[in-house]
Design an enzyme around this catalytic site. Structure first.
Site, PDB file in Angstrom:
ATOM      1  N   TYR A   1     -42.649  25.431  -6.778  1.00 27.02           N
ATOM      2  CA  TYR A   1     -44.626  25.743  -7.084  1.00 27.02           C
ATOM      3  C   TYR A   1     -45.618  26.168  -5.681  1.00 27.02           C
ATOM      4  O   TYR A   1     -45.378  25.232  -4.468  1.00 27.02           O
ATOM      5  CB  TYR A   1     -45.491  24.399  -7.365  1.00 27.02           C
ATOM      6  CG  TYR A   1     -47.103  25.124  -7.340  1.00 27.02           C
ATOM      7  CD1 TYR A   1     -47.054  25.974  -8.637  1.00 27.02           C
ATOM      8  CD2 TYR A   1     -47.779  24.851  -6.473  1.00 27.02           C
ATOM      9  CE1 TYR A   1     -48.288  26.117  -9.129  1.00 27.02           C
ATOM     10  CE2 TYR A   1     -48.838  24.902  -6.536  1.00 27.02           C
ATOM     11  CZ  TYR A   1     -49.569  26.343  -7.409  1.00 27.02           C
ATOM     12  OH  TYR A   1     -50.712  26.446  -8.031  1.00 27.02           O
TER      13      TYR A   1
ATOM     14  N   GLU B   1     -50.706  32.595  -8.027  1.00 30.52           N
ATOM     15  CA  GLU B   1     -49.807  31.330  -7.810  1.00 30.52           C
ATOM     16  C   GLU B   1     -48.261  31.604  -8.343  1.00 30.52           C
ATOM     17  O   GLU B   1     -48.353  32.576  -8.966  1.00 30.52           O
ATOM     18  CB  GLU B   1     -50.118  30.153  -8.461  1.00 30.52           C
ATOM     19  CG  GLU B   1     -50.084  30.340 -10.237  1.00 30.52           C
ATOM     20  CD  GLU B   1     -50.702  28.742 -10.846  1.00 30.52           C
ATOM     21  OE1 GLU B   1     -50.606  28.095  -9.998  1.00 30.52           O
ATOM     22  OE2 GLU B   1     -49.519  28.745 -12.268  1.00 30.52           O
TER      23      GLU B   1
END
Length: 376
Positions: free
Chosen positions: A101, A189
């Site tokens: 991530y 993101e």
């Protein structure tokens, strides 16, 4: 303003990021044809502004074009997070070795961008934070200098032990920051950022939110807005120039000025009530805004009382009063309406309301306490 995954990926590609291929389709036949182009297998992903798409059944693997078409028929038209899926993104299946991530967002407390990275990707970052907070690494970025190369590499080493993968990861992290800044984003993101069994690092998911305050100078970004991704109330408020946030209470609030709106909601809570919304008509003296505001509030079936709290500085009380009277004449308002008007042109505003059989008070405590009592 949120972007769809396929839109966010285009922004990432524009800064040179390695992103997996994919095209948008709006019917099963197109999904089946794209799957054939990708060698007979693909991932079919719902394009909707909502988290939890996978958990809701909006992300499915297909091992044949026919299976992909069946997935498209199941996904298109389904509801995820209260929004209807109107299009899907079709991408080839990747050979995944690891998932990570990477995200950057504006941190209001430090007043600067903050990177968050974790080697535990592919799941909700909130779940990682709750179960294993040490797995998330954070880095504040000084906006005077931006993300420096050594900082990007340091973040990448939190994701990969292999130096080659870390170098690729650092490049992706730098590119993500460039896309974040170039597009006036409040958040960007990648989840997951994958490494393949062949040793390549690439983004196979993308999420971007653009600061609404940036849109006036970024027409290309503003053109990416999907009106179907908004609720009717949000869309109506935006078109009318109103600041609106739906809440879960039963006291509908219509206030001028964000500060006064926040104070009004606090006072509603203080007296034991629950605000149904944040709605700021701003400093404009435009009666049409008042009409639009009442139209939005009355459309909420949970509202049991409507509270007007107007402090006339730039906003003229008589214009607000005219808007209230006009709205009452146009809209069927079946709940009590309590009004506080004080400030500029207060006296003529009271006359306008009196002529329509309405009344206003000057005390903020009095009007809020009454609204909460009526809502109960």
């Amino acid at each position: 303003m949120n972007l769809h995954e396929y839109q966010a990926k285009e922004l990432f590609r524009a800064v040179g990021m390695a992103v997996n291929p994919g095209e948008v389709a709006r019917d099963p036949a197109a999904v089946q044809a794209l799957t054939e182009q990708y060698g007979g297998s693909a991932v079919v992903k719902a394009q909707v502004h909502s988290g939890g798409r996978g958990k809701a059944g909006g992300v499915r693997l297909a091992r044949s074009p026919e299976e992909a078409g069946g997935h498209a028929r199941a996904i298109l038209g389904m509801t995820i997070g209260g929004l209807t899926v109107r299009e899907v993104l079709v991408s080839p299946i990747e050979d995944i070795a690891t998932e990570a991530y990477v995200g950057v967002l504006v941190d209001r407390e430090s007043q600067c961008p903050v990177f968050m990275v974790s080697a535990e990707g592919g799941v909700d970052i909130e779940d990682v934070a709750a179960a294993n907070p040490e797995a998330i690494h954070r880095l504040r970025i000084d906006p005077r200098y931006g993300l420096l190369p050594h900082q990007a590499y340091r973040l990448a080493t939190r994701l990969y032990d292999d130096p080659d993968l870390a170098r690729q990861g650092a490049r992706v992290i730098s590119q993500l920051y460039a896309a974040f800044v170039d597009n006036g984003a409040s958040m960007a993101e990648i989840n997951p950022l994958i490494s393949t069994t062949g040793g390549r690092v690439k983004a196979i998911d993308a999420k971007v939110s653009i600061d609404d305050n940036e849109l006036f100078r970024r027409p290309a970004a503003a053109a990416l807005r999907d009106p179907f991704s908004e609720s009717p109330a949000d869309r109506q408020a935006r078109e009318a120039g109103l600041s609106f946030v739906k809440l879960d209470g039963n006291v509908g609030c219509c206030v001028n000025g964000a500060g006064l709106a926040m104070a009004t909601m606090d006072l509603v809570k203080y007296y034991g009530g629950e605000p149904a919304n944040f709605l700021d008509i701003g400093g404009s003296s435009n009666p049409d805004k008042v009409v639009a505001a009442l139209d939005i509030i009355t459309a909420d079936p949970g509202v049991k009382v409507i509270l007007f709290n107007i402090f006339g500085g730039i906003t003229r009380c008589d214009d607000v009063a005219n808007g209230i009277v006009e709205a009452v004449g146009r809209i069927s308002i079946e709940v009590p309406l309590v009004i506080r008007l004080t400030g500029t042109n207060e006296a003529p505003a009271r006359e306008i309301l009196d002529g329509a059989g309405l009344a206003a008070v000057t005390s903020m405590d009095e009007v809020v306490e009454r609204a909460v009592r009526l809502a109960g």
